[in-house]
Scaffold this motif. Structure first.
Motif, PDB file in Angstrom:
ATOM      1  N   UNK A   1       0.823  -1.217   0.000  1.00  0.00           N
ATOM      2  CA  UNK A   1       0.000   0.000   0.000  1.00  0.00           C
ATOM      3  C   UNK A   1       0.855   1.265   0.000  1.00  0.00           C
ATOM      4  N   UNK A   2       1.982   1.212   0.718  1.00  0.00           N
ATOM      5  CA  UNK A   2       2.865   2.372   0.786  1.00  0.00           C
ATOM      6  C   UNK A   2       3.408   2.724  -0.600  1.00  0.00           C
ATOM      7  N   UNK A   3       3.932   1.710  -1.321  1.00  0.00           N
ATOM      8  CA  UNK A   3       4.502   1.963  -2.638  1.00  0.00           C
ATOM      9  C   UNK A   3       3.428   2.374  -3.644  1.00  0.00           C
ATOM     10  N   UNK A   4       2.250   1.811  -3.507  1.00  0.00           N
ATOM     11  CA  UNK A   4       1.164   2.183  -4.417  1.00  0.00           C
ATOM     12  C   UNK A   4       0.729   3.627  -4.195  1.00  0.00           C
ATOM     13  N   UNK A   5       0.768   4.077  -2.934  1.00  0.00           N
ATOM     14  CA  UNK A   5       0.416   5.466  -2.630  1.00  0.00           C
ATOM     15  C   UNK A   5       1.439   6.418  -3.249  1.00  0.00           C
ATOM     16  N   UNK A   6       2.724   6.044  -3.140  1.00  0.00           N
ATOM     17  CA  UNK A   6       3.766   6.857  -3.762  1.00  0.00           C
ATOM     18  C   UNK A   6       3.632   6.846  -5.286  1.00  0.00           C
ATOM     19  N   UNK A   7       3.259   5.690  -5.815  1.00  0.00           N
ATOM     20  CA  UNK A   7       3.170   5.536  -7.272  1.00  0.00           C
ATOM     21  C   UNK A   7       2.107   6.454  -7.868  1.00  0.00           C
ATOM     22  N   UNK A   8       1.034   6.703  -7.114  1.00  0.00           N
ATOM     23  CA  UNK A   8      -0.034   7.574  -7.608  1.00  0.00           C
ATOM     24  C   UNK A   8       0.490   8.966  -7.920  1.00  0.00           C
ATOM     25  N   UNK A   9       1.461   9.432  -7.118  1.00  0.00           N
ATOM     26  CA  UNK A   9       2.060  10.734  -7.387  1.00  0.00           C
ATOM     27  C   UNK A   9       2.764  10.741  -8.743  1.00  0.00           C
ATOM     28  N   UNK A  10       3.445   9.641  -9.041  1.00  0.00           N
ATOM     29  CA  UNK A  10       4.210   9.571 -10.284  1.00  0.00           C
ATOM     30  C   UNK A  10       3.298   9.462 -11.493  1.00  0.00           C
ATOM     31  N   UNK A  11       2.212   8.711 -11.360  1.00  0.00           N
ATOM     32  CA  UNK A  11       1.280   8.569 -12.482  1.00  0.00           C
ATOM     33  C   UNK A  11       0.693   9.917 -12.865  1.00  0.00           C
ATOM     34  N   UNK A  12       0.498  10.785 -11.855  1.00  0.00           N
ATOM     35  CA  UNK A  12      -0.059  12.112 -12.121  1.00  0.00           C
ATOM     36  C   UNK A  12       0.959  13.106 -12.646  1.00  0.00           C
TER      37      UNK A  12
END
Length: 287
Positions: free
Chosen positions: A215-226
């Motif tokens: 969940x932690x990495x997925x939360x960070x990943x959302x920033x990158x996708x945007x």
């Protein structure tokens, strides 16, 4: 299955003339075109399923391949080892975009001639095959092989994807190692360059599933996708291993411009691309 039916399941799917495989898109052959999907929204299980859906139907194997000791051993038709000694590697290949005039035997002969100390080479279906090479003094680099294969592709008007395996001692573990290399090839061949090896995909292959479950990495990943422009910046710094001058050259920008982008990236993300630990984390977020 018709494209309209696929579109109902995956609305973002697109028909394209050339494959485009990145960290956010993945393509599969479909008739005389390619279907492109949004890989960023797919789980590993979904991508594996799509791989199976669009895998070309296997044609009957050639008689020569059926008689091969290597073929029988590597594909599980016999358990005993061929009488071989030394270190060997398996080079896996898959052919794309071949036309009806394509001569399989002529191409295979030309492909074999690119390598020294070839023990055997054969097709396992209409489009894919294996080349077994014993270790020798003269080893071409991946860059040299890539250039040669590109020339071969131009001559035969096809596109070839290759996985250059490692050299392994020929013992009781050999087949299980090659089976894992085959899994790596099948999972990574639509996500990377036309010619790749374990060092170029190991980080992606062995960490992707673990990252997906975090969940932690997925939360960070959302920033990158945007922030799509971040991807180009991170990849340039990663491929240059933090060397700002080389990264600036690859991006065709002045060093000072890149310095500004790195500083701006830090302000927005809290991660410094000058620090190798931060840079590694950012790269993992793109897998």
């Amino acid at each position: 299955m018709k494209f309209d039916q696929i579109k109902q399941i995956y609305p973002e799917a697109q028909l394209v003339h050339e494959p485009k495989n990145t960290n956010v898109t993945v393509s599969f052959p479909f008739k005389d075109q390619w279907i492109q999907f949004n890989a960023a929204t797919k789980t590993n299980r979904e991508l594996d399923l799509l791989q199976l859906m669009f895998k070309p139907e296997q044609a009957p194997l050639q008689h020569a391949a059926k008689q091969s000791d290597w073929y029988a051993f590597l594909l599980g038709e016999r358990n005993e080892l061929p009488e071989k000694t030394g270190d060997f590697r398996v080079i896996q290949f898959a052919l794309l975009k071949k036309d009806q005039q394509f001569d399989q035997k002529t191409w295979l002969k030309a492909f074999k001639s690119m390598f020294e100390s070839v023990d055997e080479a054969f097709f396992i279906d209409e489009t894919a095959g294996l080349l077994i090479q014993s270790e020798s003094a003269g080893k071409l680099t991946v860059e040299e092989l890539s250039a040669i294969i590109q020339t071969l592709d131009d001559d035969f008007s096809i596109k070839t994807i290759c996985y250059i395996g490692q050299f392994w001692p020929f013992n009781s573990d050999f087949r299980s190692i090659i089976m894992e290399e085959q899994i790596i090839f099948n999972k990574q061949k639509n996500k990377t360059s036309a010619l790749f090896s374990l060092p170029t995909v190991a980080l992606n292959y062995y960490t992707a599933e673990a990252l997906e479950k975090s969940p932690l990495m997925q939360a960070l990943k959302k920033k990158f996708i945007g922030q799509p422009e971040w991807k180009e910046l991170v990849l340039a710094m990663w491929h240059s291993q933090g060397n700002i001058s080389l990264a600036a050259k690859s991006l065709y920008v002045h060093r000072n411009t890149l310095q500004y982008r790195i500083d701006r990236f830090y302000e927005l993300s809290g991660l410094s691309l000058r620090d190798m630990n931060d840079l590694l984390l950012c790269y993992l977020l793109l897998l």
